[in-house]
Design an enzyme around this catalytic site. Structure first.
Site, PDB file in Angstrom:
ATOM      1  N   GLY A  63       1.021  -1.081   0.254  1.00  0.00           N
ATOM      2  CA  GLY A  63       0.051  -0.087  -0.629  1.00  0.00           C
ATOM      3  C   GLY A  63       0.582   0.611  -0.102  1.00  0.00           C
ATOM      4  CE  LYS A  69       5.273   4.522  -3.290  1.00  0.00           C
ATOM      5  NZ  LYS A  69       6.607   3.479  -4.920  1.00  0.00           N
ATOM      6  CG  ASP A 179      -7.928   7.697   9.650  1.00  0.00           C
ATOM      7  OD1 ASP A 179      -9.441   8.362   9.549  1.00  0.00           O
ATOM      8  OD2 ASP A 179      -7.193   7.412   9.161  1.00  0.00           O
TER       9      ASP A 179
END
Length: 659
Positions: A63, A69, A179
């Site tokens: 991802g 990354k 989140d």
């Protein structure tokens, strides 16, 4: 994890994933810091930790995020695979950027919970910072939803139960995630969910000093965050409501084509609840998405909601759920309405079985079957009478009745001596024959005996030492159970594969392991034995329910531990007298004095029984591994703290039953 941001956005109404440059698709305060100069040099395939000298092989990209990354990375010395978050120093060159990474590491490294992505190690070299995390091979719920479009209600219960477990742990550590969304819920090889990405996580501050910055993913922001009123645990609960809605309907509740309009909808708590949702799902979503933070449920109360207590929750999901709807279909050997009810109740592919379409087609009788439910919010006691056996002078009988045993109990108070004799000898002093065991007086007497045994053990055993385990021959215990007491009764399966049902009218039926023989115990103790191929007419209904329970438990429930028993094809030795449920555990009391308590959330169990005229206590831990102790050993050597806590809770349940 943050680096999965751009691939973990939720699907829009057209079921496509957000692109990174769409309005509202990336997190606020996580702006992309693209380099506008030359492309960075190619990262080495072999990465060495300067401090330890360990070498890792960098694999495929998992991802991407604003700062980093994520790669698959293998420890070359052990072949262990990690998910490695790699952050170039050039991306965190400013002090506040580096502080953010350091804070994420500091918060995450101390977390240890089965539903939290595990933090293993971090190091850095001259080019990058490396964070080694638990590798979740099934990727995230965002990937699953992208392939599936929507999830079934049993799946949503399965995932939410694990999310709530992980989130409760975070809040107990005074950490806010800030989140929560599908892209931050990762799925392991065994389909266990792990909460991850702590890039926006923060310590919980006192109400007057809470963070008022707007951060998170736009579609999941709570009204109080948008209004800069500060972050609290309630904001994570709001995001949980958005997650539930998204899993069931394939889109976030406040999604619009305009970010400003999305924010307006959030501030007003304005969203739609389609008729395709069950009433229980609507009720739970509405409570999670309450506009006022104080009106949202506490995490402890969420799993007691009707959405969970009145619906099927699978113990495990197959890996095929990542790309196709699971089959929860349960057929019954009974009448056709059982088949239709089970198909609707336990799901199937959404294009084949629609929850409400099926409900609308059922007759009144079928609808009653369809709505089989139980309530975990309140303590429920089976509908047997709870009168206690009384002696001629009106007092309960002495629980220590039994043959005397020579013990070194001189100097102890008489009540303590009696209790120790009872523990060592394992004498029930009642229930002399099976024909008496369903009588209410016997139930009370057995319960009081077990109460006395447990209390005596807890009051007299030391606290610190741990005794050695012992063998327990052919222990019978409940491996599976089903509560349909709203309509029929309580069903269970024993370790020797006998299935029993204690019906609401106080009668009991056992289906032996051969699946051909039924034993029926009436309220006053008469026992009838007959074959399933020749059922008396007045027993047909109860035998149908008995078979239905047996088939359901066989097809849908997994055994609760590693203990097995030899099948008994003759006279059942064990059958249920009474059961009781609290918000934490299930208690079961049997005719021969066997006493079992199952704890819901960690699946631990304790079983107290007699073997060779001595009380034995078996503890089945979270890994379903059993250890058996002599109660006489516990009196001298003590027991582990977690077992003591469960024994104390079990005693309280017994005392509640006796009151």
């Amino acid at each position: 994890m943050e680096l999965l941001r751009n691939i973990s956005q939720q699907p829009t109404n057209s079921n496509r994933m957000y692109e990174p440059n769409q309005p509202g698709s990336c997190e606020l305060r996580r702006k992309r810091t693209e380099d506008h100069g030359h492309a960075p040099a190619e990262m080495s395939k072999i990465i060495t930790d300067p401090a330890t000298g360990k070498c890792y092989c960098r694999g495929k990209v998992l991802g991407k995020g604003g700062f980093a990354k994520c790669y698959e990375m293998t420890d070359l010395s052990t072949s262990k695979v990690y998910a490695a978050k790699i952050i170039p120093h050039t991306r965190v060159s400013k002090p506040h950027q580096r502080e953010k990474i350091d804070r994420e590491i500091e918060l995450h490294r101390v977390l240890h919970h089965k539903h939290i992505v595990h933090f293993y190690h971090h190091f850095e070299d001259k080019d990058n910072i490396y964070i080694l995390l638990e590798y979740c091979s099934r990727r995230s719920l965002a990937h699953i939803l992208k392939a599936r479009k929507v999830l079934t209600e049993p799946e949503v219960r399965y995932y939410l139960r694990q999310i709530v477990s992980g989130l409760k742990y975070l809040h107990e550590q005074e950490i806010l995630h800030r989140d929560l969304k599908l892209g931050n819920f990762f799925v392991s090889e065994s389909m266990e969910l792990k909460v991850g990405d702590f890039g926006l996580a923060a310590k919980l501050e006192p109400a007057g000093n809470r963070r008022k910055t707007i951060c998170g993913t736009p579609n999941y922001l709570s009204p109080e965050v948008l209004n800069k009123q500060g972050h609290g645990c309630e904001s994570d609960v709001w995001a949980l409501g958005c997650v539930m809605y998204t899993m069931l309907l394939g889109r976030p509740p406040f999604e619009t084509t305009n970010l400003k309009e999305t924010y307006r909808c959030i501030r007003e708590a304005r969203y739609s609840l389609p008729s395709s949702l069950s009433p229980q799902a609507k009720q739970l979503i509405s409570s999670l998405l309450a506009k006022a933070p104080e009106d949202r449920p506490h995490l402890d109360h969420i799993l007691r909601h009707d959405f969970f207590s009145q619906g099927f929750v699978p113990e495990r999901l197959p890996a095929s759920c990542c790309h196709s709807a699971p089959e929860f279909h349960v057929s019954s050997p009974a009448k056709s309405f059982f088949k239709k009810a089970a198909a609707a109740l336990f799901g199937g592919k959404r294009d084949k079985v629609k929850y409400y379409e099926t409900l609308n087609k059922l007759t009144k009788e079928e609808e009653e079957i369809y709505k089989l439910r139980h309530d975990l919010k309140k303590t429920v006691i089976s509908q047997q009478q709870q009168s206690k056996q009384m002696t001629e002078d009106g007092r309960p009988p002495s629980p220590s009745a039994g043959r005397p045993v020579a013990l070194a109990t001189e100097g102890l108070p008489p009540t303590t001596r009696d209790t120790i004799r009872l523990i060592v000898r394992g004498s029930l002093g009642s229930c002399s024959s099976s024909s008496e065991c369903l009588e209410d007086s016997t139930t009370g007497s057995v319960a009081e005996t077990i109460t006395s045994v447990l209390r005596g053990c807890l009051e007299n055993m030391p606290k610190d030492d741990i005794p050695n385990g012992t063998e327990c021959s052919n222990l019978q215990w409940v491996t599976k159970w089903v509560d349909y007491s709203n309509k029929y009764g309580f069903g269970y399966q024993l370790s020797d594969h006998i299935v029993g049902v204690l019906f609401n009218n106080g009668t009991h039926m056992s289906l032996l392991a051969d699946k051909k023989t039924v034993h029926y115990y009436a309220e006053l103790g008469q026992c009838s034995v007959f074959s399933t191929s020749d059922v008396p007419e007045h027993f047909v209904g109860q035998v149908t329910v008995l078979k239905y329970f047996a088939h359901y438990m066989e097809e849908n429930l997994m055994d609760g531990g590693d203990l097995v028993s030899q099948p008994d094809t003759h006279m059942p030795r064990l059958y249920l007298l009474q059961w009781l449920k609290s918000d934490r555990a299930l208690m079961m009391l049997f005719n021969d004095g066997t006493f079992q308590v199952n704890f819901y959330h960690d699946h631990t169990k304790i079983i107290l029984c007699t073997q060779r005229e001595e009380y034995m206590l078996t503890y089945i831990n979270e890994e379903r591994v059993s250890t058996t102790f002599r109660l006489s050993s516990l009196l001298t050597s003590g027991c582990p703290a977690d077992l003591r806590q469960r024994m104390e809770y079990s005693l309280n349940m017994l005392l509640q039953r006796c009151n």
